[in-house]
Design a protein around this motif. Structure first.
Motif, PDB file in Angstrom:
ATOM      1  N   ALA A   1      10.669  -1.672  13.978  1.00 14.30           N
ATOM      2  CA  ALA A   1      11.751  -2.588  13.623  1.00 14.30           C
ATOM      3  C   ALA A   1      12.949  -1.821  13.069  1.00 14.30           C
ATOM      4  O   ALA A   1      12.810  -0.758  12.464  1.00 14.30           O
ATOM      5  CB  ALA A   1      11.265  -3.597  12.584  1.00 14.30           C
ATOM      6  N   GLN A   2      14.134  -2.392  13.277  1.00 16.05           N
ATOM      7  CA  GLN A   2      15.359  -1.867  12.686  1.00 16.05           C
ATOM      8  C   GLN A   2      15.412  -2.290  11.216  1.00 16.05           C
ATOM      9  O   GLN A   2      15.245  -3.461  10.893  1.00 16.05           O
ATOM     10  CB  GLN A   2      16.576  -2.399  13.428  1.00 16.05           C
ATOM     11  N   ILE A   3      15.649  -1.325  10.310  1.00 12.13           N
ATOM     12  CA  ILE A   3      15.721  -1.631   8.884  1.00 12.13           C
ATOM     13  C   ILE A   3      17.152  -1.997   8.541  1.00 12.13           C
ATOM     14  O   ILE A   3      18.073  -1.207   8.771  1.00 12.13           O
ATOM     15  CB  ILE A   3      15.276  -0.420   8.039  1.00 12.13           C
ATOM     16  N   PRO A   4      17.388  -3.165   8.008  1.00 13.19           N
ATOM     17  CA  PRO A   4      18.772  -3.561   7.690  1.00 13.19           C
ATOM     18  C   PRO A   4      19.327  -2.720   6.544  1.00 13.19           C
ATOM     19  O   PRO A   4      18.600  -2.386   5.600  1.00 13.19           O
ATOM     20  CB  PRO A   4      18.644  -5.032   7.284  1.00 13.19           C
ATOM     21  N   PRO A   5      20.602  -2.359   6.563  1.00 13.77           N
ATOM     22  CA  PRO A   5      21.175  -1.520   5.509  1.00 13.77           C
ATOM     23  C   PRO A   5      21.186  -2.187   4.143  1.00 13.77           C
ATOM     24  O   PRO A   5      21.229  -1.506   3.121  1.00 13.77           O
ATOM     25  CB  PRO A   5      22.600  -1.249   6.013  1.00 13.77           C
TER      26      PRO A   5
ATOM     27  N   ASP B   1       0.804  -1.228   0.000  1.00  8.47           N
ATOM     28  CA  ASP B   1       0.000   0.000   0.000  1.00  8.47           C
ATOM     29  C   ASP B   1       0.831   1.270   0.000  1.00  8.47           C
ATOM     30  O   ASP B   1       0.334   2.338  -0.363  1.00  8.47           O
ATOM     31  CB  ASP B   1      -0.932   0.013   1.220  1.00  8.47           C
ATOM     32  N   GLY B   2       2.084   1.183   0.416  1.00 10.71           N
ATOM     33  CA  GLY B   2       2.897   2.386   0.465  1.00 10.71           C
ATOM     34  C   GLY B   2       4.349   2.055   0.734  1.00 10.71           C
ATOM     35  O   GLY B   2       4.678   0.935   1.158  1.00 10.71           O
ATOM     36  N   ILE B   3       5.196   3.021   0.462  1.00 11.10           N
ATOM     37  CA  ILE B   3       6.633   2.853   0.656  1.00 11.10           C
ATOM     38  C   ILE B   3       7.151   4.000   1.519  1.00 11.10           C
ATOM     39  O   ILE B   3       6.891   5.171   1.225  1.00 11.10           O
ATOM     40  CB  ILE B   3       7.387   2.847  -0.691  1.00 11.10           C
ATOM     41  N   ASN B   4       7.826   3.653   2.600  1.00  9.60           N
ATOM     42  CA  ASN B   4       8.510   4.651   3.443  1.00  9.60           C
ATOM     43  C   ASN B   4       7.594   5.780   3.893  1.00  9.60           C
ATOM     44  O   ASN B   4       7.870   6.961   3.714  1.00  9.60           O
ATOM     45  CB  ASN B   4       9.731   5.216   2.703  1.00  9.60           C
ATOM     46  N   ARG B   5       6.474   5.414   4.458  1.00  8.23           N
ATOM     47  CA  ARG B   5       5.560   6.383   5.047  1.00  8.23           C
ATOM     48  C   ARG B   5       4.852   5.743   6.231  1.00  8.23           C
ATOM     49  O   ARG B   5       5.009   4.538   6.500  1.00  8.23           O
ATOM     50  CB  ARG B   5       4.543   6.888   4.024  1.00  8.23           C
ATOM     51  N   GLU B   6       4.063   6.553   6.941  1.00  4.70           N
ATOM     52  CA  GLU B   6       3.343   6.042   8.101  1.00  4.70           C
ATOM     53  C   GLU B   6       2.374   4.939   7.680  1.00  4.70           C
ATOM     54  O   GLU B   6       1.715   5.039   6.643  1.00  4.70           O
ATOM     55  CB  GLU B   6       2.587   7.192   8.775  1.00  4.70           C
ATOM     56  N   ARG B   7       2.278   3.907   8.480  1.00  4.66           N
ATOM     57  CA  ARG B   7       1.404   2.769   8.182  1.00  4.66           C
ATOM     58  C   ARG B   7      -0.024   3.064   8.615  1.00  4.66           C
ATOM     59  O   ARG B   7      -0.271   3.474   9.752  1.00  4.66           O
ATOM     60  CB  ARG B   7       1.934   1.534   8.905  1.00  4.66           C
TER      61      ARG B   7
ATOM     62  N   MET C   1      17.006   4.603  10.548  1.00  8.34           N
ATOM     63  CA  MET C   1      16.746   3.322   9.874  1.00  8.34           C
ATOM     64  C   MET C   1      15.842   2.435  10.735  1.00  8.34           C
ATOM     65  O   MET C   1      16.108   1.260  10.964  1.00  8.34           O
ATOM     66  CB  MET C   1      18.054   2.612   9.511  1.00  8.34           C
ATOM     67  N   ARG C   2      14.719   3.033  11.170  1.00  2.00           N
ATOM     68  CA  ARG C   2      13.716   2.305  11.936  1.00  2.00           C
ATOM     69  C   ARG C   2      12.344   2.600  11.333  1.00  2.00           C
ATOM     70  O   ARG C   2      12.113   3.663  10.757  1.00  2.00           O
ATOM     71  CB  ARG C   2      13.734   2.685  13.413  1.00  2.00           C
ATOM     72  N   THR C   3      11.408   1.670  11.489  1.00  2.00           N
ATOM     73  CA  THR C   3      10.071   1.855  10.912  1.00  2.00           C
ATOM     74  C   THR C   3       9.233   2.850  11.700  1.00  2.00           C
ATOM     75  O   THR C   3       8.310   3.453  11.156  1.00  2.00           O
ATOM     76  CB  THR C   3       9.326   0.510  10.848  1.00  2.00           C
ATOM     77  N   LYS C   4       9.498   3.011  12.981  1.00  2.77           N
ATOM     78  CA  LYS C   4       8.774   3.936  13.863  1.00  2.77           C
ATOM     79  C   LYS C   4       7.270   3.645  13.880  1.00  2.77           C
ATOM     80  O   LYS C   4       6.450   4.545  14.013  1.00  2.77           O
ATOM     81  CB  LYS C   4       9.041   5.384  13.467  1.00  2.77           C
ATOM     82  N   THR C   5       6.911   2.363  13.733  1.00  2.00           N
ATOM     83  CA  THR C   5       5.517   1.949  13.808  1.00  2.00           C
ATOM     84  C   THR C   5       5.120   1.663  15.254  1.00  2.00           C
ATOM     85  O   THR C   5       5.973   1.458  16.123  1.00  2.00           O
ATOM     86  CB  THR C   5       5.301   0.682  12.967  1.00  2.00           C
ATOM     87  N   ASN C   6       3.794   1.642  15.505  1.00  4.26           N
ATOM     88  CA  ASN C   6       3.339   1.235  16.832  1.00  4.26           C
ATOM     89  C   ASN C   6       3.296  -0.293  16.922  1.00  4.26           C
ATOM     90  O   ASN C   6       3.660  -0.991  15.966  1.00  4.26           O
ATOM     91  CB  ASN C   6       1.977   1.858  17.151  1.00  4.26           C
ATOM     92  N   GLN C   7       2.827  -0.799  18.044  1.00  6.88           N
ATOM     93  CA  GLN C   7       2.888  -2.242  18.270  1.00  6.88           C
ATOM     94  C   GLN C   7       1.746  -2.997  17.611  1.00  6.88           C
ATOM     95  O   GLN C   7       1.743  -4.240  17.604  1.00  6.88           O
ATOM     96  CB  GLN C   7       2.890  -2.554  19.775  1.00  6.88           C
ATOM     97  N   TRP C   8       0.765  -2.287  17.009  1.00  5.31           N
ATOM     98  CA  TRP C   8      -0.423  -2.966  16.501  1.00  5.31           C
ATOM     99  C   TRP C   8      -0.205  -3.468  15.074  1.00  5.31           C
ATOM    100  O   TRP C   8      -0.871  -3.070  14.134  1.00  5.31           O
ATOM    101  CB  TRP C   8      -1.636  -2.038  16.573  1.00  5.31           C
ATOM    102  N   GLY C   9       0.780  -4.346  14.927  1.00  8.24           N
ATOM    103  CA  GLY C   9       1.056  -4.909  13.621  1.00  8.24           C
ATOM    104  C   GLY C   9       2.124  -5.974  13.706  1.00  8.24           C
ATOM    105  O   GLY C   9       2.595  -6.351  14.787  1.00  8.24           O
ATOM    106  N   ILE C  10       2.522  -6.452  12.538  1.00 11.68           N
ATOM    107  CA  ILE C  10       3.560  -7.471  12.453  1.00 11.68           C
ATOM    108  C   ILE C  10       4.551  -7.040  11.386  1.00 11.68           C
ATOM    109  O   ILE C  10       4.172  -6.492  10.351  1.00 11.68           O
ATOM    110  CB  ILE C  10       2.963  -8.857  12.137  1.00 11.68           C
TER     111      ILE C  10
END
Length: 890
Positions: free
Chosen positions: A717-721, A667-673, A689-698
């Motif tokens: 989550a940490q985004i791998p380089p 649905d999207g790339i590099n934006r808020e979920r 290099m983190r997703t900065k998402t909340n806990q309501w997901g996988i």
């Protein structure tokens, strides 16, 4: 990507005819008289400046500006080319009149007075940034010309907001006003300024910061150094939400507690006293006092006579200022009752002084030397309420907004001064299409309006020209220095051409500000196929489908917007042409929301190959409120009467391929979920290099197409380089989240892109879009020019240049949409917001504008072995390409 070079021929004119095009002339507003000679004259560095003592300040401005342009050594007492400033009130008899003569003898600036000399300097600076100055093998050649100019109105003022996050942005806006020869500037600082009597009452905001008195005074002093005269401004009644200092018990219930006698000595007068220190010697002080109905209604509900209290409040501040030799100005609206419209028989503009507080009665109780600032933002043939106020014995100023010509012309006929307004901070007034041209339009209307079309709304014909000159002045390169040697890199051919400058400058296909460029061998990256459906038959549009399945009926296409209507705007229009009373959403060619503007903007630019949804704020406003639920990155679709997709977002998109071959649309790339969404996060998302998402997901962390970690109900989550993260939200459906929940460490998980050659895997697409060239030379600078085929969101990373040094180190230069690159599309008008190291290149005669990333090498003594470009997935989606690169070899 096709890059075309076509330059506009020079316009040789003897006079300025009606409806002049700003790009036909080297200065703006269009001058009264201009004659351009076929002769060109060499500007030999260093320069010499001569001026009489009375013109010391304009001469200092000229000296500082020439040093900024040509370097610190540009001015010398023994300079070769003479810049002379002269006073000649006998031959230039009008106030502010000036003349410029460019000849083999040098550059002569003559004026009636000091103010005219300032305008001569600002006009000359515009000439130096125009195509009338060219770098040649002999050096800088300037076109010979004579200009004689003066304003239609000697009172030209503009109000700007001081609520900024960067004081330099405010100074840049003020300099733009000076370039447009606006004589007076009102800077509305409060309540950002920290005052001595109570520092705690100062406050910033989401996009602003606190200012010290010293910083605020620096802004005012800077305005004076440019030839502008300041007007004080502090709102001294309502608008507690933004423009008024707040301190209980002196400010409650929507405004200053004017029923309290203590409020003056303990709050009002101390504020005014300190603000007067900041503004310095001034003639006028604007005290606002508009839209204070909440305060006045509360006072009336408490049994107070609001009209009497308002009249007393105005009189007290009037007396305070008058004792200091300063005229008081206030907005008119609290002194108008809506019933006045019936008396006059015509629209009267804002009228907030009616029931229940009836503050309109205060008009007959206030001192007659209070200046009433009449504001009305609609373009009309007449404004009889202005005449009515004048007949009451008041001096009246008139304030337009986005369409200044009609009110300015009407006020001029009645000898009423005007104060232009923009009501946006210096960031947004240069990124919103409806606001970008406002200062230029006001300057045009007040300086030389005869060169614009007649009629009630000439802005329809001249706004694009106003945008042109604004962007050229605001975002042009701020210097005219050049390297002594350069490489013209031709990306598609993977080779470069060596130039010695200025000797070989004519070998370059084109130049801007002395920098040579070659765009004849650009390297395109085609956009992802199937990511969007272009809106090719807009006449079939019947509905817009919003992200959560909500459908809105479209009331029309490319026509005027009526009450509560939703209108679709697209090509061949370049902007909506709407008024300020609505909500507008810009949608890119791939159906993605790129910008949202609310009431107060209007006339939104239409993205290249995209469209704008425009809903009126009427009695119901349900369509406008539905558009307000959108945010950047949302996808929308345009449907026909049967519900078929005819434009916008399509499900044939980038997808995630699971181990069993099932594909999940991303649905999207590099934006808020968002709710129930699956979003792809790559290393370019943020510095952490983190997703900065909340806990309501996988979230599934992937490296080399293999799952290395599954994080359920954790988030961030940490985004791998060297990989990516797929993040799915647990929402009402949770279908994508449940699919990710089946994954195990070691499972295959690929991101698939559709392309002309068939499906392409993510890593392969990045590799295919990458480019590199061997340089093996010491470089002082790089001038990087890229462009996209499609439009995107401001600031999103589209790629990066990697500078590799022979010592094994490297430096990364990011390329972001709207900050370092723009779409090459021939339709629409994208407004960039470039960084300080980026400047705008406008190619005359073409709807073609590039951003140039000017990179200064921090290691000029270490050779660059190789230059690489690596696109992001988003860059591949939009189709980013390299137009050309110039390397400086100093």
């Amino acid at each position: 990507m096709k890059i075309i070079l076509k330059l506009l021929p020079l316009a040789f004119v003897a006079f300025v005819s009606p409806f002049a095009l700003p790009q036909d002339f080297p200065i703006f507003p269009p001058p009264r008289q201009i004659s351009i000679s076929p002769q060109k004259h060499l500007l030999q560095l260093p320069f010499r400046i001569s001026a009489p003592p009375r013109l010391k300040r304009p001469a200092a401005l000229l000296s500082n500006e020439l040093k900024e342009l040509f370097g610190d050594k540009a001015i010398s007492e023994k300079g070769k080319t003479l810049f002379s400033l002269n006073l000649d009130p006998l031959n230039l008899q009008r106030e502010e009149e000036y003349a410029i003569e460019i000849s083999s003898k040098g550059i002569k600036l003559t004026s009636h007075d000091e103010q005219g000399a300032f305008w001569a300097v600002h006009s000359l600076l515009q000439i130096l940034f125009s195509d009338f100055l060219k770098l040649t093998p002999k050096g800088w050649l300037i076109q010979g010309m004579k200009i004689k100019d003066y304003p239609e109105n000697n009172f030209r003022a503009f109000l700007v907001g001081g609520w900024v996050s960067n004081i330099e942005e405010l100074k840049t806006l003020i300099k733009l006003l000076a370039s447009f020869k606006v004589r007076y500037v009102a800077v509305a600082f409060a309540p950002q300024v920290v005052l001595d009597f109570d520092p705690s009452i100062a406050r910033g905001g989401r996009f602003s910061t606190l200012l010290s008195k010293k910083e605020a005074k620096m802004v005012i002093d800077y305005a004076r150094s440019l030839g502008l005269e300041p007007i004080g401004y502090v709102n001294m009644l309502g608008h507690l939400e933004g423009t008024v200092y707040r301190k209980s018990p002196y400010t409650d219930h929507g405004g200053i507690m004017i029923q309290n006698e203590d409020v003056y000595d303990k709050f009002v007068f101390p504020i005014l006293e300190e603000m007067l220190e900041i503004y310095g010697p001034i003639k006028w002080f604007h005290c606002g006092m508009d839209e204070a109905s909440p305060l006045c209604s509360w006072l009336s509900s408490q049994g107070y006579d609001s009209a009497q209290l308002l009249a007393r409040h105005i009189s007290k501040i009037h007396d305070f200022l008058k004792q200091r030799g300063i005229r008081m100005i206030i907005w008119h609206d609290m002194l108008f009752s809506p019933d006045l419209e019936k008396e006059i028989g015509a629209p009267i503009g804002p009228a907030n002084g009616g029931p229940p507080h009836n503050t309109f009665k205060a008009l007959d109780l206030i001192p007659k030397d209070v200046i009433l600032n009449y504001w009305f933002y609609e373009p009309l043939d007449s404004y009889p309420a202005l005449d009515w106020l004048q007949k009451k014995g008041f001096e009246v100023w008139a304030s337009p907004w986005q369409t200044p010509f009609s009110l300015v012309r009407y006020a001029r006929e009645r000898k009423a001064p005007t104060l232009g307004t923009i009501w946006a901070d210096p960031d947004h007034c240069f990124t919103l299409h409806s606001l970008v041209p406002v200062p230029a339009l006001y300057a045009w209307a007040t300086w030389n309006p005869q060169t614009a079309p007649e009629g009630r709304i000439p802005e329809k014909d001249v706004s694009l020209k106003a945008i042109y000159v604004t962007e050229k002045l605001y975002w042009s390169r701020k210097k005219l220095t050049h390297p002594s040697k350069a490489l013209l890199i031709r990306p598609a051919e993977n080779r470069f051409v060596f130039l010695s400058l200025p000797k070989d400058i004519n070998d370059a296909p084109e130049q801007r500000y002395g920098i040579p460029f070659d765009f004849s061998a650009s390297l395109p990256i085609p956009p992802v196929k199937g990511k969007r459906k272009l809106l090719e038959n807009p006449e079939l549009a019947s509905f817009v489908l919003l992200p959560k399945g909500f459908k809105l009926k479209i009331d029309g296409v490319n026509r005027g917007r009526g009450e509560d209507e939703l209108i679709l705007y697209t090509a061949p229009l370049t902007s909506t042409g709407t008024n300020i009373w609505g909500v507008e959403v810009a949608v890119s060619s791939e159906g993605e929301v790129t910008h949202i503007s609310d009431c107060g903007a209007g006339d939104m630019v239409i993205p290249p190959q995209g469209f704008v949804l425009s809903a009126h704020l009427g009695p119901r406003s349900y369509k406008a409120n539905a558009l307000r639920t959108l945010w950047r990155g949302n996808k929308v679709a345009i449907l026909d009467e049967e519900g078929n997709l005819i434009g916008g977002f399509t499900r044939e998109t980038i997808s995630a391929e699971l181990p069993d071959g099932t594909r999940l649309p991303i649905d999207g790339i590099n934006r808020e979920r968002g709710e129930d969404e699956l979003v792809l996060y790559t290393p370019e998302y943020n510095k952490e290099m983190r997703t900065k998402t909340n806990q309501w997901g996988i979230e599934a962390v992937v490296v080399d197409c293999k799952v290395v970690e599954v994080r359920d109900l954790v988030g961030d989550a940490q985004i791998p380089p060297n990989g990516f993260v797929l993040s799915a939200h647990y929402g009402p459906s949770s279908s994508k989240a449940r699919a990710l929940a089946e994954l195990k460490v070691g499972d295959s998980l690929r991101v698939i892109l559709p392309s002309d050659e068939g499906d392409v895997q993510y890593e392969e697409a990045i590799k295919k879009g990458s480019w590199e060239i061997e340089i093996n030379k010491k470089c002082s600078s790089l001038f990087l020019v890229t462009a996209t085929e499609l439009s995107g969101r401001l600031g999103e990373p589209l790629g990066k240049f990697v500078v590799e040094y022979v010592d094994g180190t490297e430096e990364v230069i990011p390329i972001r949409y709207g900050k370092e690159t723009l779409p090459i599309g021939m339709q629409g008008f994208e407004h960039p917001y470039p960084e300080k190291t980026v400047w705008l290149m406008q190619r005359e005669g073409e709807v073609q504008r590039f951003l140039v990333r000017e990179w200064e090498n921090s290691k000029p003594n270490v050779a660059i072995s190789r230059l690489r470009f690596v696109p992001t997935l988003r860059g591949i989606e939009l189709g980013i390409g390299i137009a050309g690169i110039t390397a400086g070899l100093d």
